[in-house]
Design a protein around this motif. Structure first.
Motif, short mmCIF file in Angstrom:
data_model
loop_
_atom_site.label_atom_id
_atom_site.label_comp_id
_atom_site.label_asym_id
_atom_site.label_seq_id
_atom_site.Cartn_x
_atom_site.Cartn_y
_atom_site.Cartn_z
N SER A 230 0.85 -1.20 0.00
CA SER A 230 0.00 0.00 0.00
C SER A 230 0.88 1.24 0.00
O SER A 230 2.03 1.21 0.43
N THR B 114 1.01 5.69 0.58
CA THR B 114 0.43 6.80 1.32
C THR B 114 1.00 8.12 0.80
O THR B 114 1.78 8.15 -0.16
N GLY C 43 0.78 8.00 -2.75
CA GLY C 43 -0.60 7.80 -2.34
C GLY C 43 -1.32 9.12 -2.17
O GLY C 43 -0.72 10.19 -2.18
N MET D 299 -5.27 5.26 5.88
CA MET D 299 -5.13 3.93 5.29
C MET D 299 -5.28 2.86 6.37
O MET D 299 -6.00 1.86 6.19
N PRO E 19 -7.46 4.89 0.45
CA PRO E 19 -8.13 3.95 1.35
C PRO E 19 -9.13 3.03 0.65
O PRO E 19 -9.16 1.82 0.92
N LEU F 104 -8.05 -0.30 -0.99
CA LEU F 104 -7.82 -1.50 -0.19
C LEU F 104 -8.90 -2.54 -0.45
O LEU F 104 -8.67 -3.74 -0.28
#
Length: 336
Positions: free
Chosen positions: A105, A107, A112, A119, A299, A302
């Motif tokens: 992931s 950010t 991100g 997150m 977010p 995900l």
């Protein structure tokens, strides 16, 4: 419903649907503008008109807040739930329910769209037990890759976040570039400190097959590598257009993954669908472990794990060979 929950759910659904970041930014911005205001304070500011004059609150987001304060489901959210609510796909539900975390992931620390705390809280709300913060490494400047110093700062933030949770963990990590010579784009000392290292190729994707194979083998054989990320680098749809697969000796690469206990990532992003099905089968036959990851940059993304689970299930990948079905302690023991 709570105004903050309405804004958060709208942003989540838009992000999961890969809507324009400019569209989702309005709802994330409004959520930030509400800050730590109580529901009662938000209602009072709607009543006296102050909220409409608050920076970060636009006409659409104000209407969402107002309708939530009045006790209903905001029209904007109701429409989104009807159009794109529910699971991303109906396939793979049994395997999806077994996933306990996500190893890939991004950010605001790199490319991100939101902060690490947002997150983490979304991952926890989705039922994850853990999320790896795997922002980019220094050479990927276009993605604001982390220098050693910035990564050190992120580790401090992760310690602080973990102090807030008793049933969820943010794990330290990185998506480190496999450089042209096969070296990893971060120092051994730093990589040694991280929980999970995802190693990926991001540059010169069309290099000669033999040279690409040697490059990937060197990255896989690094003692720090835990996961081989989006191995072909292909793009099959989406706003960035399409991109063909990198060419390499798949049998050799996946044999090295099996030999070095490196998991092959099944990247859940719909524009990647990486590896292709035929390569998943080669990796299966080679005895590889797998990691189903979202590669989320927001977010809501995900939630794309649904797609990765569906592809893994369709290809007959056993759940126990997927490291993201493992609890955190088993995962970390394997990674070490």
């Amino acid at each position: 419903m709570r105004p903050t929950d309405a804004l958060d759910e709208i942003a989540f659904l838009l992000e999961r649907d890969l809507a324009s970041p400019y569209k989702t930014k309005a709802f994330r911005g409004a959520l930030a503008a509400l800050g730590s205001l109580s529901d009662e304070e938000i209602a009072a500011r709607v009543e006296d008109g102050r909220l409409k004059r608050t920076k970060g609150i636009g006409s659409t987001t104000y209407t969402v807040i107002e309708q939530a304060v009045e006790g209903g489901i905001p029209d904007y959210l109701a429409d989104l739930r009807e159009r794109i609510g529910g699971p991303v796909t109906d396939a793979g539900g049994k395997l999806r329910a077994q996933l306990k975390g996500d190893l890939h992931s991004h950010t605001l620390w790199s490319d991100g769209t939101t902060d690490l705390a947002s997150m983490a809280r979304t991952a926890r709300r989705l039922g994850h037990e853990y999320l790896v913060a795997s922002d980019h490494s220094p050479s990927l400047r276009v993605a604001n890759g982390l220098s050693t110093e910035r990564l050190e700062e992120q580790l401090v933030e992760i310690d602080g976040l973990n102090a807030e949770f008793d049933d969820f963990r943010v794990l330290t990590g990185i998506e480190v570039d496999i450089l042209l010579d096969g070296e990893l784009d971060q120092s051994d000392d730093v990589l040694e400190r991280l929980d999970i290292v995802v190693a990926s190729v991001h540059s010169k994707l069309r290099m000669d097959s033999r040279e690409m194979t040697e490059r990937m083998l060197a990255g896989i054989r690094s003692p720090h590598t835990n996961v081989l990320g989006h191995c072909t680098g292909r793009l099959v749809q989406g706003s960035r257009g399409t991109r063909p697969e990198s060419t390499f000796d798949a049998a050799a690469v996946f044999a090295a993954c099996a030999e070095n206990d490196v998991a092959v990532e099944i990247n859940s992003r719909p524009e990647r669908q990486d590896p292709p099905d035929n390569l998943i089968q080669i990796a299966l036959d080679a005895g590889c472990l797998f990691s189903i990851d979202s590669d989320a940059h927001a977010p809501g993304q995900l939630g794309l794990l649904d797609l990765g689970a569906a592809r893994a299930e369709a290809n007959g990948v056993p759940a126990d060979r997927i490291v993201t079905t493992w609890p955190a302690d088993r995962l970390l023991e394997w990674a070490r």
